[in-house]
Design a protein around this motif. Structure first.
Motif, PDB file in Angstrom:
ATOM      1  N   GLU A   3       0.806  -1.014   0.087  1.00 59.60           N
ATOM      2  CA  GLU A   3       0.001  -0.155  -0.268  1.00 59.60           C
ATOM      3  C   GLU A   3       1.079   1.072   0.025  1.00 59.60           C
ATOM      4  N   GLU A   4       1.799   1.233   0.831  1.00 62.73           N
ATOM      5  CA  GLU A   4       2.972   2.255   0.677  1.00 62.73           C
ATOM      6  C   GLU A   4       3.719   2.738  -0.822  1.00 62.73           C
ATOM      7  N   ASN A  24       2.261   1.530  -3.808  1.00 66.48           N
ATOM      8  CA  ASN A  24       1.297   1.960  -4.640  1.00 66.48           C
ATOM      9  C   ASN A  24       1.777   3.635  -3.997  1.00 66.48           C
ATOM     10  N   ARG A  25       1.123   4.108  -2.978  1.00 65.15           N
ATOM     11  CA  ARG A  25       1.040   5.774  -2.980  1.00 65.15           C
ATOM     12  C   ARG A  25       2.240   6.138  -2.794  1.00 65.15           C
ATOM     13  N   LYS A  26       2.893   5.610  -3.114  1.00 64.19           N
ATOM     14  CA  LYS A  26       4.389   6.907  -3.678  1.00 64.19           C
ATOM     15  C   LYS A  26       4.264   6.281  -5.190  1.00 64.19           C
ATOM     16  N   PHE A  27       3.786   5.407  -5.941  1.00 62.57           N
ATOM     17  CA  PHE A  27       4.228   5.599  -6.986  1.00 62.57           C
ATOM     18  C   PHE A  27       3.184   6.417  -7.528  1.00 62.57           C
ATOM     19  N   ASP A  28       1.819   5.797  -7.123  1.00 60.87           N
ATOM     20  CA  ASP A  28       0.855   7.207  -7.083  1.00 60.87           C
ATOM     21  C   ASP A  28       1.407   8.460  -7.301  1.00 60.87           C
ATOM     22  N   LEU A  29       1.834   9.289  -6.250  1.00 59.28           N
ATOM     23  CA  LEU A  29       2.650  10.368  -5.883  1.00 59.28           C
ATOM     24  C   LEU A  29       3.418  10.252  -7.390  1.00 59.28           C
ATOM     25  N   TYR A  37       3.466   9.394 -10.217  1.00 61.01           N
ATOM     26  CA  TYR A  37       2.893   9.308 -11.715  1.00 61.01           C
ATOM     27  C   TYR A  37       2.028  10.651 -12.192  1.00 61.01           C
ATOM     28  N   GLU A  38       1.714  10.884 -10.592  1.00 59.44           N
ATOM     29  CA  GLU A  38       0.978  12.596 -10.604  1.00 59.44           C
ATOM     30  C   GLU A  38       2.386  13.560 -10.869  1.00 59.44           C
ATOM     31  N   GLN A  39       3.356  13.792 -10.299  1.00 54.83           N
ATOM     32  CA  GLN A  39       4.885  14.392 -10.168  1.00 54.83           C
ATOM     33  C   GLN A  39       4.995  14.385 -12.272  1.00 54.83           C
ATOM     34  N   THR A  99       2.970  13.232 -14.706  1.00 58.71           N
ATOM     35  CA  THR A  99       1.703  14.103 -15.326  1.00 58.71           C
ATOM     36  C   THR A  99       2.188  15.197 -15.759  1.00 58.71           C
TER      37      THR A  99
END
Length: 72
Positions: free
Chosen positions: A38-39, A41-46, A48-50, A52
């Motif tokens: 889960e951690e 995944n949160r880091k990956f999402d962050l 990915y957002e950066q 993008t």
């Protein structure tokens, strides 16, 4: 940590208490791995957002106008 894999014959020789201990240990390990995933995944999402946002900023249409004649 070395992974231990038991076959059916080995498990049949275990006592109920040993099987319960194994199960509880596996359950604890699964919970730790779930938390780590889960951690990650949160880091990956962050990230990915950066990425993008960085791409959008880099390739977005610019509002500045460039006067080609003035720079010749």
């Amino acid at each position: 940590m070395k992974e231990i894999i038991f076959n059916e014959g080995q498990l049949n020789r275990f006592t109920k208490k040993q099987i319960i201990e194994l199960f509880l240990a596996q359950q604890e390990q699964l919970q730790k791995q779930t938390t780590q995933l889960e951690e990650l995944n949160r880091k990956f999402d962050l990230i990915y957002e950066q990425l993008t946002m960085s791409r959008a900023d880099r390739f977005a249409q610019k509002t500045e106008k460039f006067d080609y004649d003035r720079n010749r």
